[in-house]
Scaffold this active site. Structure first.
Site, short mmCIF file in Angstrom:
data_model
loop_
_atom_site.label_atom_id
_atom_site.label_comp_id
_atom_site.label_asym_id
_atom_site.label_seq_id
_atom_site.Cartn_x
_atom_site.Cartn_y
_atom_site.Cartn_z
N LYS A 47 -47.02 -35.05 -67.31
CA LYS A 47 -46.75 -36.39 -67.75
C LYS A 47 -45.54 -36.47 -68.66
O LYS A 47 -44.97 -37.52 -68.90
CB LYS A 47 -47.96 -36.91 -68.56
N GLY A 48 -45.14 -35.31 -69.18
CA GLY A 48 -44.15 -35.28 -70.25
C GLY A 48 -42.80 -35.87 -69.89
O GLY A 48 -42.09 -36.38 -70.76
N GLU A 103 -37.41 -32.45 -66.48
CA GLU A 103 -38.49 -31.97 -67.35
C GLU A 103 -38.29 -32.45 -68.78
O GLU A 103 -37.18 -32.77 -69.19
CB GLU A 103 -38.51 -30.43 -67.34
N ASP A 104 -39.40 -32.47 -69.50
CA ASP A 104 -39.32 -32.79 -70.92
C ASP A 104 -38.80 -31.61 -71.73
O ASP A 104 -37.88 -31.74 -72.53
CB ASP A 104 -40.70 -33.25 -71.44
N ASP A 107 -40.06 -24.18 -72.35
CA ASP A 107 -40.54 -23.30 -73.42
C ASP A 107 -40.40 -21.87 -72.91
O ASP A 107 -39.33 -21.29 -73.00
CB ASP A 107 -41.99 -23.72 -73.71
N PHE A 156 -43.28 -26.04 -82.43
CA PHE A 156 -43.97 -27.06 -81.62
C PHE A 156 -43.48 -28.45 -82.02
O PHE A 156 -43.47 -28.81 -83.19
CB PHE A 156 -45.48 -26.95 -81.82
N VAL A 157 -43.07 -29.23 -81.04
CA VAL A 157 -42.54 -30.57 -81.32
C VAL A 157 -43.31 -31.62 -80.52
O VAL A 157 -43.93 -31.30 -79.49
CB VAL A 157 -41.03 -30.67 -80.98
N ASP A 163 -46.58 -34.16 -76.14
CA ASP A 163 -47.82 -34.51 -76.84
C ASP A 163 -48.38 -33.38 -77.69
O ASP A 163 -48.06 -32.21 -77.49
CB ASP A 163 -48.89 -34.90 -75.82
P1 IMP Z 1 -43.39 -23.32 -70.06
O1 IMP Z 1 -41.89 -23.52 -70.08
O2 IMP Z 1 -43.93 -22.85 -68.75
O3 IMP Z 1 -43.84 -22.44 -71.20
O4 IMP Z 1 -44.15 -24.70 -70.30
C1 IMP Z 1 -43.50 -25.87 -70.59
C2 IMP Z 1 -44.53 -26.95 -70.80
O5 IMP Z 1 -45.31 -26.68 -71.99
C3 IMP Z 1 -43.83 -28.27 -71.08
O6 IMP Z 1 -43.63 -28.99 -69.88
C4 IMP Z 1 -44.78 -28.96 -72.03
O7 IMP Z 1 -45.76 -29.67 -71.31
C5 IMP Z 1 -45.44 -27.84 -72.79
N1 IMP Z 1 -44.76 -27.60 -74.10
C6 IMP Z 1 -43.97 -26.54 -74.40
N2 IMP Z 1 -43.50 -26.63 -75.66
C7 IMP Z 1 -44.00 -27.78 -76.17
C8 IMP Z 1 -43.86 -28.44 -77.46
O8 IMP Z 1 -43.18 -27.99 -78.40
N3 IMP Z 1 -44.53 -29.61 -77.60
C9 IMP Z 1 -45.28 -30.16 -76.61
N4 IMP Z 1 -45.44 -29.58 -75.39
C10 IMP Z 1 -44.80 -28.40 -75.18
MG MG Z 2 -44.10 -30.78 -69.05
#
Ligand code: IMP
Ligand code: MG
Length: 183
Positions: A47-48, A103-104, A107, A156-157, A163
């Site tokens: 949803k981000g 993407e939002d 990470d 974490f943001v 969210d």
């Molecule tokens: P990754 O890159 O596979 O570790 O996961 C990315 C997803 O984790 C993002 O699409 C977000 O949904 C969630 N996420 C990662 N960091 C944050 C944060 O700082 N705040 C909120 N959601 C986060």
């Molecule tokens: Mg996401």
């Protein structure tokens, strides 16, 4: 919601509404230029990415089509594992399409790395990635991201789609939470 509405929950504002909107406009201009003369499908990851999709799409001066996916990363707690399950797939056939995943935040990069490979396997002409935020210090896999709004510290943001326990997605800025919110 604005920063005044959640003042007591905030440690600090990381990127203001104006900073975000200005940067999105710059990314849109790059995307307009890079895809000139080509049909582009932008794919938002629910949803981000709802906020960045809505703002980016409106900042573009070219026609695009829009589609959505929802994925979940299996893993313990807040850590992404890289094992991804599709909760909602695209409505579009990707054969021969130029696709831009929106993407939002990136990470670890595990989710997006999996998603890019998955979409490429469907016969696309190209797959690129646009993310509003990226945490370079959290990367677990090397992933080529063509459009990055902001590189941010590894903390974490929330806000602008991001969210904490499904809250704070509707902030018009991005900030870090005060410890009392999650402790
Ligand atoms: P990754 O890159 O596979 O570790 O996961 C990315 C997803 O984790 C993002 O699409 C977000 O949904 C969630 N996420 C990662 N960091 C944050 C944060 O700082 N705040 C909120 N959601 C986060
Ligand atoms: Mg996401």
């Amino acid at each position: 919601m604005e920063s005044n509405d959640v003042h007591a929950d905030l440690k600090h504002v990381l990127k203001s509404k104006d900073e975000i909107q200005n940067r999105i406009a710059e990314l849109a201009a790059e995307i307009d230029r890079d895809y000139e003369g080509r049909d582009l499908l932008i794919v938002g990851v629910l949803k981000g990415a709802v906020m960045v999709m809505a703002d980016l799409a409106r900042a573009l001066h070219s026609h695009v089509t829009m589609d959505w996916m929802a994925v979940s990363s299996y893993g313990s707690g807040t850590q992404s594992s890289g094992v991804v399950r599709i909760l909602k797939d695209l409505d579009s056939d990707l054969m021969g399409k130029h696709v831009l995943i929106v993407e939002d935040i990136i990470d670890s990069g595990l989710t997006l790395s999996w998603l890019k490979t998955n979409l490429e396997s469907r016969g696309t002409a190209s797959v690129e990635i646009c993310t509003a935020f990226r945490k370079p210090d959290a990367a677990k896999v090397a992933i080529d991201v063509k459009y990055v709004g902001f590189d941010i510290p590894n903390e974490f943001v929330v806000g602008y789609g991001l969210d904490y326990a499904e809250k704070y997605r509707n902030l018009d800025f991005v900030g870090t939470l005060a410890p009392h919110v999650y402790e």
